[in-house]
Design a protein around this motif. Structure first.
Motif, PDB file in Angstrom:
ATOM      1  N   UNK A  16       0.780  -1.221   0.000  1.00  0.00           N
ATOM      2  CA  UNK A  16       0.000   0.000   0.000  1.00  0.00           C
ATOM      3  C   UNK A  16       0.816   1.277   0.000  1.00  0.00           C
ATOM      4  N   UNK A  17       1.895   1.325   0.783  1.00  0.00           N
ATOM      5  CA  UNK A  17       2.647   2.573   0.909  1.00  0.00           C
ATOM      6  C   UNK A  17       3.403   2.935  -0.363  1.00  0.00           C
ATOM      7  N   UNK A  18       3.692   1.954  -1.200  1.00  0.00           N
ATOM      8  CA  UNK A  18       4.394   2.236  -2.455  1.00  0.00           C
ATOM      9  C   UNK A  18       3.527   3.013  -3.432  1.00  0.00           C
ATOM     10  N   UNK A  19       2.208   3.032  -3.197  1.00  0.00           N
ATOM     11  CA  UNK A  19       1.317   3.772  -4.090  1.00  0.00           C
ATOM     12  C   UNK A  19       1.298   5.270  -3.759  1.00  0.00           C
ATOM     13  N   UNK A  20       1.974   5.659  -2.679  1.00  0.00           N
ATOM     14  CA  UNK A  20       2.023   7.064  -2.275  1.00  0.00           C
ATOM     15  C   UNK A  20       3.392   7.603  -2.661  1.00  0.00           C
ATOM     16  N   UNK A  21       3.447   8.439  -3.658  1.00  0.00           N
ATOM     17  CA  UNK A  21       4.721   8.827  -4.258  1.00  0.00           C
ATOM     18  C   UNK A  21       5.643   9.549  -3.291  1.00  0.00           C
ATOM     19  N   UNK A  22       5.107  10.356  -2.384  1.00  0.00           N
ATOM     20  CA  UNK A  22       5.974  11.146  -1.521  1.00  0.00           C
ATOM     21  C   UNK A  22       6.417  10.406  -0.267  1.00  0.00           C
ATOM     22  N   UNK A  23       6.255   9.103  -0.227  1.00  0.00           N
ATOM     23  CA  UNK A  23       6.697   8.321   0.938  1.00  0.00           C
ATOM     24  C   UNK A  23       7.948   7.502   0.662  1.00  0.00           C
ATOM     25  N   UNK A  24       8.604   7.720  -0.463  1.00  0.00           N
ATOM     26  CA  UNK A  24       9.833   6.972  -0.723  1.00  0.00           C
ATOM     27  C   UNK A  24      10.928   7.427   0.229  1.00  0.00           C
ATOM     28  N   UNK A  59      -4.414 -10.562   9.859  1.00  0.00           N
ATOM     29  CA  UNK A  59      -5.336  -9.909  10.781  1.00  0.00           C
ATOM     30  C   UNK A  59      -4.878  -8.521  11.174  1.00  0.00           C
ATOM     31  N   UNK A  60      -3.586  -8.364  11.446  1.00  0.00           N
ATOM     32  CA  UNK A  60      -3.064  -7.051  11.830  1.00  0.00           C
ATOM     33  C   UNK A  60      -3.105  -6.083  10.654  1.00  0.00           C
ATOM     34  N   UNK A  61      -2.854  -6.601   9.450  1.00  0.00           N
ATOM     35  CA  UNK A  61      -2.951  -5.735   8.281  1.00  0.00           C
ATOM     36  C   UNK A  61      -4.376  -5.199   8.131  1.00  0.00           C
ATOM     37  N   UNK A  62      -5.355  -6.072   8.283  1.00  0.00           N
ATOM     38  CA  UNK A  62      -6.749  -5.654   8.170  1.00  0.00           C
ATOM     39  C   UNK A  62      -7.084  -4.591   9.213  1.00  0.00           C
ATOM     40  N   UNK A  63      -6.600  -4.768  10.430  1.00  0.00           N
ATOM     41  CA  UNK A  63      -6.872  -3.802  11.497  1.00  0.00           C
ATOM     42  C   UNK A  63      -6.216  -2.459  11.201  1.00  0.00           C
ATOM     43  N   UNK A  73      -0.220  -2.717   6.272  1.00  0.00           N
ATOM     44  CA  UNK A  73       0.358  -3.088   7.564  1.00  0.00           C
ATOM     45  C   UNK A  73       1.497  -2.129   7.875  1.00  0.00           C
ATOM     46  N   UNK A  74       1.540  -1.606   9.102  1.00  0.00           N
ATOM     47  CA  UNK A  74       2.467  -0.519   9.421  1.00  0.00           C
ATOM     48  C   UNK A  74       3.916  -0.898   9.565  1.00  0.00           C
ATOM     49  N   UNK A  75       4.254  -2.188   9.635  1.00  0.00           N
ATOM     50  CA  UNK A  75       5.632  -2.618   9.870  1.00  0.00           C
ATOM     51  C   UNK A  75       6.339  -2.956   8.556  1.00  0.00           C
ATOM     52  N   UNK A  89       5.512  -4.609   4.749  1.00  0.00           N
ATOM     53  CA  UNK A  89       5.325  -3.549   3.757  1.00  0.00           C
ATOM     54  C   UNK A  89       6.621  -3.202   3.046  1.00  0.00           C
ATOM     55  N   UNK A  90       7.707  -3.872   3.423  1.00  0.00           N
ATOM     56  CA  UNK A  90       8.989  -3.611   2.774  1.00  0.00           C
ATOM     57  C   UNK A  90       9.600  -2.304   3.237  1.00  0.00           C
ATOM     58  N   UNK A  91      10.832  -2.036   2.788  1.00  0.00           N
ATOM     59  CA  UNK A  91      11.553  -0.880   3.321  1.00  0.00           C
ATOM     60  C   UNK A  91      11.756   0.259   2.324  1.00  0.00           C
ATOM     61  N   UNK A  92      11.249   0.153   1.115  1.00  0.00           N
ATOM     62  CA  UNK A  92      11.504   1.205   0.127  1.00  0.00           C
ATOM     63  C   UNK A  92      10.744   2.495   0.436  1.00  0.00           C
ATOM     64  N   UNK A  93       9.576   2.354   1.052  1.00  0.00           N
ATOM     65  CA  UNK A  93       8.740   3.507   1.362  1.00  0.00           C
ATOM     66  C   UNK A  93       8.467   3.573   2.862  1.00  0.00           C
ATOM     67  N   UNK A  94       8.277   4.796   3.368  1.00  0.00           N
ATOM     68  CA  UNK A  94       7.962   4.981   4.779  1.00  0.00           C
ATOM     69  C   UNK A  94       6.656   4.271   5.114  1.00  0.00           C
ATOM     70  N   UNK A  95       6.681   3.521   6.196  1.00  0.00           N
ATOM     71  CA  UNK A  95       5.507   2.771   6.625  1.00  0.00           C
ATOM     72  C   UNK A  95       4.771   3.587   7.700  1.00  0.00           C
ATOM     73  N   UNK A  96       4.187   2.934   8.699  1.00  0.00           N
ATOM     74  CA  UNK A  96       3.429   3.661   9.722  1.00  0.00           C
ATOM     75  C   UNK A  96       3.617   2.969  11.064  1.00  0.00           C
ATOM     76  N   UNK A  97       4.856   2.980  11.557  1.00  0.00           N
ATOM     77  CA  UNK A  97       5.126   2.238  12.791  1.00  0.00           C
ATOM     78  C   UNK A  97       5.567   3.118  13.950  1.00  0.00           C
TER      79      UNK A  97
END
Length: 402
Positions: A16-24, A59-63, A73-75, A89-97
């Motif tokens: 999901x986070x890779x679809x947001x261009x300014x989060x690389x 389950x955590x991703x859904x939450x 998923x934020x991690x 979510x991988x490390x190329x883009x900022x996640x939400x942790x």
């Protein structure tokens, strides 16, 4: 060699986070690996099967998507007690942790209970993963991790005392050379000095420099370890104070008048309008959080307004502003905090930032200075919320700027 199970092992949903261009992420800016726990309570998860771990991740991703409104998923990665490493979510883009640190820290989830220590296999997997990331992607990673609650501006019990004890004992250190500080970094040479920046906590500074909170507080005559100010120069225990490891964002301000406690010298610019919305929301959810887009002048004025109204600051970070807002609401607008729509957004607890902002929105909608406020009571501090707050702060400025 490190084995990382690809994302397709546990889900067929795209990142999901890779679809947001300014989060690389910028690789040179990533300096920390941050352990987490999933806050599942006082249970012992143990070495589950791969299928069980994968089910937990789904389950955590859904939450995270359904409740938190995140893109995924934020991690970045997860590690189970059997020592398996999962790409999340991988490390190329900022996640939400970790609030305010997602662009500079890699979030790694230990799949453990709140009081369950990571197994030897999980610890070994963490070291292998972190060393791999340092070698292949992020050369400036510090070799000792900083857990979630000790990240600047993040006051939380995560990642739990067992994981914190493991970090303190050096059992998650992953070797390698200590990175050199780059221009504008927030590191300091051992035994030198460090200038506090917005978002810093004493715990985070201590962890980053290989010392303890008590030693740092003692060396600087600090009696309240929860209160440090932007621009404050700290002596790092273990040497002289002749070297500075960071530049102050406040410049040469008089004592006690840091960037976070300086009431603006002129009215705040009203940048939040229908035609100029830096949140770029979709379907009612902001693509960016207020941490990313609200100017420091506005958030600092918010902090100062509440501080001068008599509420004790626990942090000068933007998370600290939410804590001040919570205190203000509970003491001055308790009836609002008990409204059903506010409680619903907080899952029944007022500790959830979304319910904090829902209550702020109710108050703003009732104040004359913000009577044009028309934002929904949705718990998302978007453009209209900050339009109303800016109007409120500019009214208060006349009384405080003397």
């Amino acid at each position: 060699m490190v084995t990382i199970l690809p994302r397709r092992t546990w889900t067929d949903q795209p990142k999901g986070f890779t679809r947001i261009s300014n989060r690389r992420r910028t690789p040179a800016n990533v300096r920390t690996v941050t352990p987490h726990y999933p806050a599942v309570g006082n249970v012992i998860i143990g070495a589950e099967s791969q299928a069980q771990s994968c089910a937990r991740l789904r389950g955590w991703r859904s939450m995270h998507i359904r409740v938190n409104g995140w893109a995924d998923l934020g991690y970045d990665y997860a590690i189970d007690q059997a020592g398996r490493i999962y790409e999340c979510s991988g490390h190329s883009h900022a996640t939400a942790h970790a609030l305010n640190n997602n662009f500079t820290a890699i979030g790694v989830l230990f799949i453990v209970g709140n009081n369950e220590a990571p197994s030897a296999a999980a610890r070994a997997a963490f070291r292998a993963l972190a060393a791999h990331l340092k070698r292949t992607a992020f050369p400036n990673l510090r070799t000792r991790p900083v857990d979630h609650g000790n990240m600047p501006g993040n006051a939380t019990s995560c990642a739990g005392q067992p994981i914190r004890r493991v970090i303190t004992a050096g059992q998650l250190d992953f070797g390698g050379t200590t990175p050199q500080a780059s221009t504008g970094s927030s590191t300091a040479r051992p035994g030198g000095t460090y200038t506090v920046r917005a978002g810093d906590t004493l715990g985070g500074i201590a962890s980053a420099h290989g010392t303890t909170v008590s030693a740092l507080a003692s060396a600087n005559g600090i009696t309240n370890v929860d209160l440090i100010r932007v621009g404050q120069r700290l002596t790092i225990p273990g040497g002289t104070s002749g070297s500075s490891g960071g530049s102050s964002s406040g410049g040469s301000r008089p004592a006690g008048r840091s960037a976070e406690t300086q009431w603006p010298g002129r009215p705040l610019d009203q940048i939040f309008t229908a035609n100029r919305n830096p949140f770029r929301g979709k379907s009612g959810l902001p693509v960016n959080t207020w941490f990313d887009v609200v100017p420091a002048s506005h958030s600092a004025a918010f902090f100062e307004w509440l501080r001068r109204a008599g509420f004790t600051p626990t942090s000068t970070s933007k998370w600290g502003h939410e804590e001040l807002a919570r205190q203000w609401l509970l003491r001055s607008h308790r009836a609002v905090t008990q409204r059903a729509d506010v409680q619903r957004l907080g899952g029944g607890t007022f500790g959830n930032p979304r319910s904090i902002w829902a209550a702020v929105q109710v108050v703003l909608s009732q104040e004359p200075a913000s009577r044009r406020y028309s934002g929904a009571i949705d718990g998302q501090p978007g453009a209209m919320t900050w339009w109303a707050l800016t109007a409120r702060l500019n009214v208060q400025r006349g009384a405080y700027n003397r």
